[in-house]
Write a protein that holds these residues in place. Structure first.
Motif, PDB file in Angstrom:
ATOM      1  N   GLY A  20       0.826  -1.208   0.000  1.00 23.15           N
ATOM      2  CA  GLY A  20       0.000   0.000   0.000  1.00 23.15           C
ATOM      3  C   GLY A  20       0.851   1.245   0.000  1.00 23.15           C
ATOM      4  O   GLY A  20       0.559   2.218  -0.718  1.00 23.15           O
ATOM      5  N   VAL A  21       1.913   1.243   0.816  1.00 21.02           N
ATOM      6  CA  VAL A  21       2.794   2.418   0.853  1.00 21.02           C
ATOM      7  C   VAL A  21       3.479   2.617  -0.493  1.00 21.02           C
ATOM      8  O   VAL A  21       3.602   3.750  -0.999  1.00 21.02           O
ATOM      9  N   ALA A  22       3.922   1.507  -1.097  1.00 19.36           N
ATOM     10  CA  ALA A  22       4.582   1.618  -2.408  1.00 19.36           C
ATOM     11  C   ALA A  22       3.637   2.193  -3.450  1.00 19.36           C
ATOM     12  O   ALA A  22       4.005   3.045  -4.272  1.00 19.36           O
ATOM     13  N   LEU A  23       2.404   1.701  -3.396  1.00 19.30           N
ATOM     14  CA  LEU A  23       1.432   2.224  -4.354  1.00 19.30           C
ATOM     15  C   LEU A  23       1.173   3.697  -4.135  1.00 19.30           C
ATOM     16  O   LEU A  23       1.062   4.488  -5.089  1.00 19.30           O
ATOM     17  N   LEU A  24       1.098   4.091  -2.881  1.00 19.00           N
ATOM     18  CA  LEU A  24       0.862   5.501  -2.595  1.00 19.00           C
ATOM     19  C   LEU A  24       2.048   6.362  -3.062  1.00 19.00           C
ATOM     20  O   LEU A  24       1.868   7.450  -3.641  1.00 19.00           O
ATOM     21  N   LEU A  25       3.280   5.892  -2.781  1.00 18.10           N
ATOM     22  CA  LEU A  25       4.457   6.661  -3.210  1.00 18.10           C
ATOM     23  C   LEU A  25       4.529   6.744  -4.722  1.00 18.10           C
ATOM     24  O   LEU A  25       4.870   7.793  -5.312  1.00 18.10           O
TER      25      LEU A  25
ATOM     26  N   ARG B 274       1.996  11.802 -10.006  1.00 21.58           N
ATOM     27  CA  ARG B 274       1.268  13.068  -9.985  1.00 21.58           C
ATOM     28  C   ARG B 274       2.230  14.258 -10.139  1.00 21.58           C
ATOM     29  O   ARG B 274       1.987  15.203 -10.886  1.00 21.58           O
ATOM     30  N   ARG B 275       3.375  14.194  -9.435  1.00 22.61           N
ATOM     31  CA  ARG B 275       4.347  15.296  -9.532  1.00 22.61           C
ATOM     32  C   ARG B 275       4.943  15.377 -10.940  1.00 22.61           C
ATOM     33  O   ARG B 275       5.167  16.475 -11.498  1.00 22.61           O
ATOM     34  N   ARG B 276       5.222  14.221 -11.510  1.00 22.34           N
ATOM     35  CA  ARG B 276       5.799  14.209 -12.859  1.00 22.34           C
ATOM     36  C   ARG B 276       4.823  14.837 -13.861  1.00 22.34           C
ATOM     37  O   ARG B 276       5.196  15.580 -14.750  1.00 22.34           O
ATOM     38  N   SER B 277       3.551  14.500 -13.660  1.00 25.70           N
ATOM     39  CA  SER B 277       2.540  15.060 -14.584  1.00 25.70           C
ATOM     40  C   SER B 277       2.456  16.573 -14.455  1.00 25.70           C
ATOM     41  O   SER B 277       2.290  17.298 -15.427  1.00 25.70           O
ATOM     42  N   LEU B 278       2.620  17.058 -13.253  1.00 25.61           N
ATOM     43  CA  LEU B 278       2.555  18.498 -13.044  1.00 25.61           C
ATOM     44  C   LEU B 278       3.754  19.185 -13.696  1.00 25.61           C
ATOM     45  O   LEU B 278       3.623  20.267 -14.304  1.00 25.61           O
TER      46      LEU B 278
END
Length: 344
Positions: free
Chosen positions: A313-318, A324-328
């Protein structure tokens, strides 16, 4: 908060004790948690013993209270019964109501006198009949057959002599004739026997008269006694109404007293008898394995699975956050190049 050791122990026991009733049963399960399995079993068994001891003490205490209350009531009821008995005895004495075998003495006397009167009346009637027959035989010829009541031994002897003398006189009259001097002596002997027979008749009649007089006097005395007893019975019957009322009161008090006495005995027996219908189906035994914390054989696989799940779960969240940051950043770069082209 109280720091009393007993309260602390009870609070600790309450937190570590489980009491439940399975559905559709009347069974109570008691479980105790402790680090020592043997100690937990002892505590669970001690709880059951304490429950039974408390139940027995409460039952005995309730029975004792009931017995004490009944004992106090019994003393009052006993006094009431004794008072009622004294009232019955005093009433009997005041009104002379003497009873024997459950019947008043006047009633018994009335029955006895009625029987005696019947017998006396029969005896008087028989005596009168014999007397009247004897009086009818008073003027009869000496040779006439007499009733059985006149057949005394002396009368029989006299009549036998008279019969013999009469035959001899008749024979002598046939041989000698009526006017012969010897006939005078025969006739004189006949007259003497007739007088003796008549005298015996009078004696018998006098005896029968006396028997009749005694029978009549006895009947009259019995009638007089019967009339007196009837008067006493009438008075007794009126008084007996009040006596029956007192006896009903006595019987009612006796019934209540006996009912309370039986209840008191039952309460006394209940103090010594165990009448509870609760029992221990099975005693508590030490657990073969601990229930908390769980065994490492169970904890390690579960922890491993939980760790893998959490790590995934943590890996998926990271990863999602990095995307998301890359897309921004990518979205902001084309806008900068178009501005620089316009300046050029």
């Amino acid at each position: 908060m109280s720091r009393d050791p007993t309260n602390i122990a009870l609070d600790t026991l309450q937190r570590n004790m489980i009491v439940r009733r399975p559905e559709r049963t009347f069974v109570i399960d008691v479980a105790v948690q402790s680090r020592d399995p043997a100690k937990a079993a002892r505590i669970a068994n001690a709880i059951g013993d304490a429950y039974f001891a408390e139940e027995t003490a409460a039952r005995m205490d309730a029975a004792k209270r009931a017995s004490d209350a009944l004992a106090g009531r019994l003393a009052n009821l006993k006094r009431d019964v004794e008072d009622a008995e004294r009232q019955v005895v005093r009433y009997r004495e005041d009104h002379r109501l003497v009873a024997s075998s459950g019947r008043l003495l006047t009633d018994q006397q009335l029955g006895d006198l009625n029987q005696q009167l019947v017998g006396a009346s029969i005896k008087t009637a028989e005596s009168k009949s014999r007397l009247e027959q004897a009086r009818k035989m008073r003027t009869s010829d000496p040779s006439t057959a007499l009733p059985e009541m006149l057949q005394s031994l002396e009368m029989q002897a006299l009549r036998q002599q008279y019969a013999t003398l009469s035959r001899n006189t008749a024979e002598l009259a046939t041989r000698l004739g009526e006017r012969h001097p010897a006939m005078a002596e025969q006739y004189a002997q006949q007259r003497d026997l007739q007088r003796l027979i008549q005298r015996e008749k009078e004696r018998i009649i006098d005896t029968l008269q006396k028997d009749y007089d005694r029978a009549a006097a006895s009947e009259a005395a019995i009638r007089s006694s019967l009339d007196r007893v009837k008067t006493e019975t009438t008075v007794s019957d009126r008084a007996y109404v009040g006596l029956r009322e007192l006896e009903r009161t006595l019987e009612a008090r006796k019934g209540v007293y006996e009912a309370y006495l039986r209840r008191s005995r039952e309460a006394s027996e209940q103090e010594r008898l165990n009448t509870t219908n609760v029992r221990i189906i099975s005693v508590a035994t030490p657990a073969l394995q601990r229930t908390f914390p769980p065994s490492p054989k169970i904890v390690l696989p579960v922890a491993l699975l939980l760790g893998l799940a959490i790590g995934a779960g943590v890996a998926l969240l990271l990863g999602a956050d990095a995307d998301r940051r890359r897309s921004l950043r990518q979205a902001s770069q084309p806008t900068g190049r178009s501005l620089r082209a316009a300046d050029a």
